[in-house]
Design an enzyme around this catalytic site. Structure first.
Site, short mmCIF file in Angstrom:
data_model
loop_
_atom_site.label_atom_id
_atom_site.label_comp_id
_atom_site.label_asym_id
_atom_site.label_seq_id
_atom_site.Cartn_x
_atom_site.Cartn_y
_atom_site.Cartn_z
N ASN A 211 0.87 -1.31 -0.06
CA ASN A 211 0.07 -0.01 -0.02
C ASN A 211 0.85 1.20 -0.05
O ASN A 211 2.25 1.15 0.05
CB ASN A 211 -0.97 -0.06 1.26
CG ASN A 211 -0.41 0.05 2.36
OD1 ASN A 211 0.43 1.11 2.58
ND2 ASN A 211 -0.35 -1.08 3.29
N LYS A 290 10.19 -17.06 -8.62
CA LYS A 290 9.39 -16.11 -9.65
C LYS A 290 8.41 -16.85 -10.33
O LYS A 290 8.76 -17.69 -11.24
CB LYS A 290 10.44 -15.28 -10.30
CG LYS A 290 9.56 -14.31 -11.35
CD LYS A 290 10.39 -13.34 -12.32
CE LYS A 290 9.67 -12.63 -13.21
NZ LYS A 290 10.51 -12.25 -14.28
N PRO A 306 -4.02 -11.14 10.73
CA PRO A 306 -4.50 -10.81 12.04
C PRO A 306 -4.45 -9.35 12.10
O PRO A 306 -3.85 -8.69 11.45
CB PRO A 306 -3.31 -11.58 13.16
CG PRO A 306 -2.19 -11.70 12.21
CD PRO A 306 -2.39 -12.06 10.82
N ILE A 308 -3.64 -6.82 14.27
CA ILE A 308 -2.85 -6.64 15.37
C ILE A 308 -3.41 -5.62 16.54
O ILE A 308 -3.52 -6.14 17.74
CB ILE A 308 -1.40 -5.95 14.97
CG1 ILE A 308 -1.00 -6.75 13.93
CG2 ILE A 308 -0.51 -5.79 16.17
CD1 ILE A 308 0.23 -6.19 13.08
N PHE A 324 -5.18 4.42 14.40
CA PHE A 324 -5.18 5.27 13.01
C PHE A 324 -5.92 4.55 12.14
O PHE A 324 -6.44 3.47 12.06
CB PHE A 324 -3.77 5.34 12.30
CG PHE A 324 -2.94 6.26 12.81
CD1 PHE A 324 -2.39 6.04 14.10
CD2 PHE A 324 -2.53 7.65 12.06
CE1 PHE A 324 -1.42 7.16 14.78
CE2 PHE A 324 -1.68 8.50 12.79
CZ PHE A 324 -1.29 8.35 14.13
N LYS A 338 -13.99 2.27 14.86
CA LYS A 338 -12.71 1.42 15.04
C LYS A 338 -12.25 1.73 16.28
O LYS A 338 -11.84 1.05 17.04
CB LYS A 338 -11.79 2.10 13.98
CG LYS A 338 -11.86 1.53 12.68
CD LYS A 338 -10.82 2.02 11.95
CE LYS A 338 -11.38 1.29 10.37
NZ LYS A 338 -10.54 2.09 9.16
N LYS A 342 -12.05 -1.77 18.27
CA LYS A 342 -10.51 -1.93 18.34
C LYS A 342 -10.14 -1.69 19.80
O LYS A 342 -9.03 -1.75 20.14
CB LYS A 342 -9.55 -1.38 17.36
CG LYS A 342 -9.93 -1.83 16.08
CD LYS A 342 -8.78 -1.54 14.85
CE LYS A 342 -9.46 -2.15 13.63
NZ LYS A 342 -8.17 -2.14 12.69
N1 CTP Z 1 -4.55 -2.40 11.96
C1 CTP Z 1 -3.83 -3.38 12.58
N2 CTP Z 1 -3.74 -4.83 11.74
C2 CTP Z 1 -4.45 -5.05 10.78
C3 CTP Z 1 -5.00 -4.00 10.29
C4 CTP Z 1 -5.01 -2.69 10.75
O1 CTP Z 1 -3.14 -3.28 13.66
N3 CTP Z 1 -4.15 -6.14 10.27
C5 CTP Z 1 -4.31 -1.11 12.60
C6 CTP Z 1 -3.78 0.03 11.88
O2 CTP Z 1 -2.39 0.25 12.38
C7 CTP Z 1 -4.59 1.12 12.32
C8 CTP Z 1 -6.01 0.73 12.63
O3 CTP Z 1 -5.77 -0.71 12.73
O4 CTP Z 1 -4.28 1.64 13.57
C9 CTP Z 1 -6.96 0.83 11.57
O5 CTP Z 1 -6.58 0.45 10.21
P1 CTP Z 1 -7.38 0.65 8.75
O6 CTP Z 1 -6.64 0.14 7.79
O7 CTP Z 1 -7.84 1.91 8.54
O8 CTP Z 1 -8.78 -0.28 9.26
P2 CTP Z 1 -9.00 -1.73 9.17
O9 CTP Z 1 -9.13 -2.31 10.24
O10 CTP Z 1 -8.10 -2.47 7.76
O11 CTP Z 1 -10.54 -1.53 8.46
P3 CTP Z 1 -11.09 -1.42 7.12
O12 CTP Z 1 -10.22 -1.95 6.04
O13 CTP Z 1 -12.53 -1.81 7.27
O14 CTP Z 1 -11.40 0.03 7.02
#
Ligand code: CTP
Length: 403
Positions: A211, A290, A306, A308, A324, A338, A342
């Protein structure tokens, strides 16, 4: 923080008639218990002599980049590193302009560029110079980078004009310095775990799903927390950014590696700031070599990684948890969801649909979403966001310890 000689305030004096008021400022700061060092521009010495400050502070006063004594430490680095707070009072339009553009052609401006300490600027100048668009743009640029300004007052100026430009009251400048000095070690003794950057999920040894996260905000938060006295571990996905000072950096590639590194540290952390853009999915199968284009499947099967932060929340690990949220619509609503799902104490949310902000850029606009309400940061530099995150983190940690 504990007051005393351990706090060093570097006072920068530039060439303006208000330079004589810096003597009062120096006295006020010494009275408060700080160790004060003075750096002057050559022009400032036309108004007040270095001997005056030397006598007030009982410390050598620095003016020149070219130290006479070859055995003396390299000044621009040593002053910049010693300072817990750097206050420039009075600060001329010229020095503001130099700082805004990163010019470092004397000891004072070199120290300003080299220091990691918070900078407080108290401008003093003619009203027309103050109002000039270019001065205001320079001030805005410095403010956006986290420099604090103590606005000049209005009144009769030395040049005879009337208007704003007169150096702020010494008490107000001292108060701004004290606020910075207190904030300067407010994370002392805390252990903070920061995640940053995006993860890369391999398809084969040469391709991955990733990303656009640059890691800049997370790195800035780790640097700021370390500067304010915290023991910081930064777990980051691949990025070109250099390790911040005094931060333990664990570099990982995948979400699973980030998960393992975070779980190892979480039990001993007082706070977790999860700014990483963790890939929610990874390819179910990773090619050992590859994958030739002829053999590439039409669709790649993904499996969930997972979450996290959510897992830390569920297991109540990591102490104060700041998450975030990167959103492209309904930013506040999603962030609030969130915050609950979370189990976070705060979510820092931003709208990533605006290409001028967010990913890869220097600035961003975020919402600080807490159970008590939402605050909009406006467009600010990522370092200013880091500062605000640490201000709020310090308050949350104080709240937890007194609860
Ligand atoms: N995060 C994490 N582990 C993941 C995905 C997200 O720890 N596998 C944490 C990110 O570091 C951030 C927060 O969760 O602090 C939100 O991440 P975000 O990508 O905005 O949200 P998602 O949980 O992926 O939700 P969605 O895709 O539905 O927006």
């Amino acid at each position: 923080m504990a007051l005393g000689e351990s706090t060093t305030v570097l006072v920068g004096v530039t060439g303006g008639i208000a330079a004589y008021k810096s003597c009062e400022l120096v006295r006020a700061l010494i009275k408060r218990g700080y160790r004060v060092k003075v750096v002057m521009t050559q022009a400032a010495t036309e108004f007040v002599t270095p001997l005056t400050f030397r006598t007030l502070t009982n410390e050598p006063v620095a003016v020149s980049l070219w130290e006479d004594d070859p055995s003396a430490p390299v000044h621009h680095i040593s002053l910049a590193e010693e300072a817990d707070v750097f206050v420039i009072a009075p600060c001329t339009a010229n020095v503001i302009a130099k700082m805004a553009h990163g010019r470092a052609d004397d000891l004072l401006t070199t120290s300003a560029l080299a220091t990691e300490a918070p900078i407080v600027v108290a401008p003093a100048m003619n009203v027309h110079m103050w109002r000039d668009e270019v001065t205001q743009a320079n001030i805005a640029a410095l403010r956006a980078r986290g420099v604090t300004f103590v606005e000049p007052e209005s009144g009769e100026l030395a040049c005879g004009d009337v208007g704003e430009g007169r150096l702020a009251r010494v008490e107000d400048i001292a108060a701004a310095v004290i606020a910075e000095a207190e904030r300067a070690r407010d994370l002392e003794g805390r252990t903070v775990l920061v995640t940053a950057g995006g993860t890369q999920e391999p398809i084969d040894p040469v391709r991955y799903i990733g990303n656009r996260s640059s890691g800049k905000t997370g790195f800035a938060i780790a640097a700021e927390a370390a500067r304010r006295g915290a023991r910081v571990t930064l777990v980051t996905g691949p990025t070109h950014l250099a390790d911040p000072f005094r931060v333990d950096v664990v570099r990982v590639e995948t979400a699973l590696e980030m998960y393992a590194a975070v779980m190892e540290q979480a039990a001993t952390a007082d706070a977790v700031v999860a700014s990483a853009a963790v890939a929610d999915f990874r390819p179910a199968e990773v090619g050992a070599g590859k994958i030739k284009k002829g053999a590439m499947p039409e669709a790649i099967t993904l499996v969930r990684n997972p979450d996290i932060l959510a897992e830390l929340g569920e297991r109540d690990l990591g102490g104060v948890r700041i998450g975030f949220a990167a959103e492209t619509s309904d930013v506040e609503r999603h962030a609030r969801e969130k915050l609950l799902s979370k189990h976070c104490h705060m979510v820092v949310a931003n709208d990533v649909s605006d290409p001028a902000l967010g990913f890869g850029t220097e600035s961003n606009r975020v919402l600080f979403v807490t159970p008590d309400g939402t605050t909009d940061s406006g467009v600010i530099h990522k370092r200013a966001i880091a500062r605000e995150v640490c201000d709020r983190l310090a308050r949350l940690l104080d709240g937890e310890s007194s609860a």
